[in-house]
Design an enzyme around this catalytic site. Sequence first.
Site, short mmCIF file in Angstrom:
data_model
loop_
_atom_site.label_atom_id
_atom_site.label_comp_id
_atom_site.label_asym_id
_atom_site.label_seq_id
_atom_site.Cartn_x
_atom_site.Cartn_y
_atom_site.Cartn_z
N ASP A 12 16.23 -14.01 -47.21
CA ASP A 12 15.61 -15.50 -47.65
C ASP A 12 16.47 -16.52 -47.46
O ASP A 12 17.15 -16.96 -48.09
CB ASP A 12 15.23 -14.96 -49.15
N SER A 57 -0.43 -11.97 -48.76
CA SER A 57 -0.29 -13.07 -49.24
C SER A 57 0.48 -13.98 -48.30
O SER A 57 0.52 -15.15 -48.31
CB SER A 57 0.53 -13.10 -50.65
N ASP A 104 16.02 8.40 -45.47
CA ASP A 104 15.34 9.06 -46.54
C ASP A 104 16.48 10.19 -47.34
O ASP A 104 15.88 10.72 -48.45
CB ASP A 104 14.21 9.75 -46.36
N LYS A 112 -0.11 -2.40 -9.94
CA LYS A 112 -0.27 -1.22 -9.03
C LYS A 112 -1.71 -0.34 -9.66
O LYS A 112 -1.47 0.39 -10.56
CB LYS A 112 1.05 -0.24 -9.09
N ASP A 126 18.00 18.96 -30.91
CA ASP A 126 17.20 19.84 -31.80
C ASP A 126 17.26 21.16 -31.39
O ASP A 126 16.16 21.53 -30.92
CB ASP A 126 15.64 19.31 -32.23
N ASP A 162 15.24 8.86 -5.75
CA ASP A 162 14.67 7.87 -4.27
C ASP A 162 15.59 6.79 -4.06
O ASP A 162 14.46 5.83 -3.94
CB ASP A 162 13.13 8.01 -4.06
N GLN A 174 0.63 -1.25 -0.20
CA GLN A 174 -0.06 0.07 0.08
C GLN A 174 1.07 1.37 0.05
O GLN A 174 1.75 1.44 0.81
CB GLN A 174 -0.84 0.01 1.39
N GLY A 175 0.72 2.06 -0.90
CA GLY A 175 1.30 3.42 -0.87
C GLY A 175 0.48 4.64 -0.77
O GLY A 175 -0.78 4.14 -0.43
N GLN A 198 13.98 18.80 -37.09
CA GLN A 198 15.14 18.13 -37.79
C GLN A 198 16.32 18.30 -37.17
O GLN A 198 16.59 19.53 -36.71
CB GLN A 198 15.05 18.99 -39.37
#
Length: 610
Positions: free
Chosen positions: A570, A540, A502, A179, A464, A274, A158-159, A470
């Site tokens: 593959d 597929s 990209d 919790k 940034d 803590d 219990q808190g 960017q």
Amino acid sequence: MGNTCVGPSRNGFLQSVSAAMWRPRDGDDSASMSNGDIASEAVSGELRSRLSDEVQNKPPEQVTMPKPGTDVETKDREIRTESKPETLEEISLESKPETKQETKSETKPESKPDPPAKPKKPKHMKRVSSAGLRTESVLQRKTENFKEFYSLGRKLGQGQFGTTFLCVEKTTGKEFACKSIAKRKLLTDEDVEDVRREIQIMHHLAGHPNVISIKGAYEDVVAVHLVMECCAGGELFDRIIQRGHYTERKAAELTRTIVGVVEACHSLGVMHRDLKPENFLFVSKHEDSLLKTIDFGLSMFFKPDDVFTDVVGSPYYVAPEVLRKRYGPEADVWSAGVIVYILLSGVPPFWAETEQGIFEQVLHGDLDFSSDPWPSISESAKDLVRKMLVRDPKKRLTAHQVLCHPWVQVDGVAPDKPLDSAVLSRMKQFSAMNKFKKMALRVIAESLSEEEIAGLKEMFNMIDADKSGQITFEELKAGLKRVGANLKESEILDLMQAADVDNSGTIDYKEFIAATLHLNKIEREDHLFAAFTYFDKDGSGYITPDELQQACEEFGVEDVRIEELMRDVDQDNDGRIDYNEFVAMMQKGSITGGPVKMGLEKSFSIALKL
């Protein structure tokens, strides 16, 4: 959220500094007040102002801490010590609800400590309108129904804000800890933000073997439910009580674990704030059980050179600079040093009859190495404790320096280098992947919730600098330098080009998240299947060369040889990739494809446990 209980708990040091009574200094002491004294008086005024009118200057009635094995309910407590304890078990406690500490961090340096504040009535807290009734008011997203997936069992702890239960996943029968945080107890916007940040930080630290893992967060009308792994071995605190103190060999082993967590947290831009034995749980009752760190309710994200001013923590473990209201992540090393002292001796290094006295000792007291068992403890152990408990945070050992100390080293071998920052280490891993895997990580990153990537968002915003969305080469260079990375420009350029999937010349937010995502995210079956489905355009069950080519075009990936990518993955050479082959690619080690220099691979040998 500073008292998370994940498992049975009988703790003796479970009270935040914010609830402490700080009495005025006697007049005859004023002539010799140092900067630390002035600062402690400033703390005094602030703490006094936050206490209710019911708190008196006289000490409360004592409640003796139960011995191990006593079945009692865990509650928030204030700490009182009558005299120096022979063991932790002799520390007396007051059973009293905790006063919530205001936790606002400041990054602006202050020219001098605040003047002592006069006692005043407690501030009225701003309530969140219908906070306990509003759907999605905490997590800010719609979640699945917790009760459809889990059944609650017995109460574990219990808190102040939440109750922790044993819970069982209905489909697997696996046990977890849940919790449950009552939304009606979240009285302020700050309380709600604390819950969100705790969840964000747990996701951010996910994957470290000594940090408790979060399985998910759910919200209904009355509560927020955090489902975490269940640690059934009890608290480190309880084992200290049972033993009295540890052998040096075992204490050194535990120190490596505890300080290793601190180093990992700091490399991820997280300050725990803590650390104490109650916040470390053993996974099982076994003697050599894995130790896990819990309770990130007071933890904060930080950037290099940030200065925090809010007074939080637990009295025996709080660093002096926290009491002076000007601190950073070095405070965690102090707290860890206190734990090491307790592991070796069974008692805290700074004690007094009142909490005011404890704080005075933290600020000015001397370490006791003359009482038993210290005469029989090695000089090397004492040397480490002294260097972890240096009051000047600039002169205190860093977490990595602690791990390099002769007393802590395994067989005399120190870690070869500090942990890289999370940004650097993960970008290095990402740089060695082929472009197919990079695109798949991008798909997974885009499917994650905000709370799962909040820590990475903090890191992106730190780098940034112009807030353009960017990251340029110069910004990446400056950002890595801020977190202590020492790379050649050519190495930084390699990382930049690897993350810039990209080929735009910059790293956008989505590319950054994909490049810095912890690889434990790809262990989840739902993430893997969603990514596979993205590439399998026609449904597929196979990814064909044409579909892979289409994905490359969608991501703006150029200069890629589809045949080579297919051949890497593959395994049965049928000219297409099935789901099992896709999963094998995602889960095996980094695949070196593309223009990245092989020299970066040497960094992967670092024992990085983030």
